[in-house]
Scaffold this active site. Structure first.
Site, mmCIF file in Angstrom:
data_model
loop_
_atom_site.group_PDB
_atom_site.id
_atom_site.type_symbol
_atom_site.label_atom_id
_atom_site.label_comp_id
_atom_site.label_asym_id
_atom_site.label_seq_id
_atom_site.Cartn_x
_atom_site.Cartn_y
_atom_site.Cartn_z
ATOM 1 N N ASP A 64 0.844 -1.193 0.000
ATOM 2 C CA ASP A 64 0.000 0.000 0.000
ATOM 3 C C ASP A 64 0.877 1.239 0.000
ATOM 4 O O ASP A 64 1.821 1.342 0.787
ATOM 5 C CB ASP A 64 -0.899 0.008 1.245
ATOM 6 C CG ASP A 64 -1.669 1.308 1.400
ATOM 7 O OD1 ASP A 64 -2.643 1.497 0.667
ATOM 8 O OD2 ASP A 64 -1.281 2.125 2.261
ATOM 9 N N ASP A 102 -3.739 2.415 -5.341
ATOM 10 C CA ASP A 102 -2.676 2.549 -4.350
ATOM 11 C C ASP A 102 -2.330 1.227 -3.649
ATOM 12 O O ASP A 102 -1.612 1.221 -2.652
ATOM 13 C CB ASP A 102 -3.056 3.596 -3.299
ATOM 14 C CG ASP A 102 -4.334 3.249 -2.548
ATOM 15 O OD1 ASP A 102 -4.996 2.262 -2.918
ATOM 16 O OD2 ASP A 102 -4.671 3.977 -1.591
ATOM 17 N N GLU A 103 -2.814 0.118 -4.167
ATOM 18 C CA GLU A 103 -2.586 -1.159 -3.480
ATOM 19 C C GLU A 103 -2.428 -2.290 -4.496
ATOM 20 O O GLU A 103 -3.108 -2.315 -5.527
ATOM 21 C CB GLU A 103 -3.764 -1.455 -2.540
ATOM 22 C CG GLU A 103 -3.429 -2.443 -1.450
ATOM 23 C CD GLU A 103 -4.510 -2.461 -0.360
ATOM 24 O OE1 GLU A 103 -5.029 -3.548 -0.081
ATOM 25 O OE2 GLU A 103 -4.819 -1.372 0.191
#
Length: 417
Positions: free
Chosen positions: A10, A109-110
């Site tokens: 993340d 974002d992950e």
């Protein structure tokens, strides 16, 4: 049980961190809030830097009017094109460590990485995680936290429940430590896959913790919650047989558009206007991909100031179509059948059950010349927009009060580019 070396990575407060780096500030030292529109008090917070979350309690989903008047806070609007560019840079770094089939992008974002086959090149799973952290910070100045697990579930739980607060941004949850890790997760909603709604249903069954879930009767769980009940039971024991390189694609493709409104809409005319604008965009995407839909779904969420949540209903169409005008007729039927005047804050339109547009079924009750006229109008509008931009031509109703098309025409992902 087979073990894999899985990383769940993340980027800490991604949007806010990119804005911090853009201003030559360390992401962990910045006081940045990314908001959809600075001029609207009801605008949604899209991201806030770690210091803002910790010291002010402002996080994703907060509203502009909740942000305190503090000179340290930098309030900025999103730069979606930049975020997508940086996201691609991060993905390119991941690809230095794993093959494409061992990389799964979970969100902007992950991501999940299966580094089992990378050990000979880069060391064990912890070594690889640290190298990825250092590489991303050295090249992009972004901070990442990494959950490490023997399967994707454990890696995700390690990320969400330990790594994000760990000093080094790392946490490893193996099968052998399920009793010390998974069973001690404080809230059911901190488990991957358990929403507030399912938490309430589990509470009604006398299940209040992950430990309770692991020791519940799996047959009762399945009876009350269906196949998900069985899945949650096994997840409580840390069991997940997913293999990133053996992905199952979506059962059915669909095209949809969702929008959070900048204020509560009370007027039927205004809500209908926004739905029509959204249908126009989804229908344009259908035509671009030479597809036609024979199923639609309309989701309406109400203001959080009232107890009612909203509704989502679907409909099968008498024939497949990608005509903006024809789709609008059926979406309006759904809306008027189920809406009773509640304040609307969020709308989603979906077109599904797709078929090639070449095989569009004829409707005996619609004159062929009318079909041709609607098709011609859609085609001309699509061609002009493709050549000159989405806002180069639009329907007159978008000029009326409540319309959002012109404000959002050049947005990326629903936000300013």
């Amino acid at each position: 049980m087979p073990k894999r070396d899985i990383l769940c990575i993340d980027v800490k407060s991604f949007f806010a961190s990119v804005e911090a780096v853009r201003r030559k500030i360390h992401p962990l030292s910045a006081y940045i809030v990314v908001i959809s529109n600075k001029n609207r008090p009801g605008s949604v917070v899209l991201a806030s830097s770690p210091k803002v979350k910790k010291e002010f309690g402002i996080k994703t989903g907060s509203r502009a009017y909740e942000i305190p008047d503090d000179r340290r806070l930098m309030i900025v609007e999103p730069s979606m094109a930049l975020y997508l560019k940086v996201n691609q840079m991060i993905i390119n770094i991941f690809k230095r460590f794993v093959a494409d089939e061992d990389l799964f992008i979970y969100s902007i974002d992950e991501a999940f990485l299966d580094v089992t086959a990378s050990r000979r090149l880069f060391g064990d799973k912890v070594d690889i995680a640290q190298k990825i952290q250092r590489t991303i910070f050295k090249e992009l100045k972004l901070v990442v936290t990494i959950g490490i697990g023997d399967n994707p579930l454990l890696a995700k739980l390690a990320l969400d429940n330990e790594a994000k607060e760990a000093p080094d941004g790392l946490a490893y949850w193996p099968y052998e430590r399920v009793k010390e890790t998974v069973w001690r997760i404080p809230e059911l909603t901190d488990m991957w896959g358990i929403s507030g709604g399912y938490q309430k249903r589990l509470h009604n069954m006398g299940i209040y913790t992950v430990y309770d879930l692991a020791h519940a009767d799996p047959f009762k769980l399945k009876k009350r919650l269906g196949i998900l009940g069985h899945q949650l039971y096994y997840h409580a024991w840390g069991v997940d047989y997913s293999v990133l390189s053996e992905r199952v694609g979506p059962k059915e493709k669909s095209y949809s558009k969702g929008q959070i409104l900048m204020r509560d809409y009370y007027s039927e005319q205004e809500v209908v206007l926004v739905i029509q604008e959204m249908i126009d965009e989804v229908a344009m995407r259908l035509r671009r991909h030479q597809a036609a839909a024979s199923g639609i779904a309309l989701g309406i969420s109400y203001s959080r100031d009232i107890e009612e949540k909203g509704f989502r209903h679907q409909m099968l169409l008498p024939r497949s179509t990608n005509s903006t005008k024809e789709l609008a007729v059926y979406f309006m039927q759904l809306f008027k059948r189920y809406w009773r005047g509640q304040p609307v804050r969020q709308i989603q339109v979906t077109c599904s059950k797709l078929a090639p547009a070449d095989y569009e079924q004829l409707d005996l009750f619609t004159p062929a010349e009318l079909d041709e006229k609607n098709h011609a109008i859609d085609t001309v509008m699509d061609e002009i927009r493709q050549r000159y931009g989405k806002d180069s031509i639009f329907r007159a109703h978008s000029l009326m009060k409540g319309g959002t098309f012109l404000q959002r025409a050049n947005h990326v992902g629903g936000h300013k580019g």
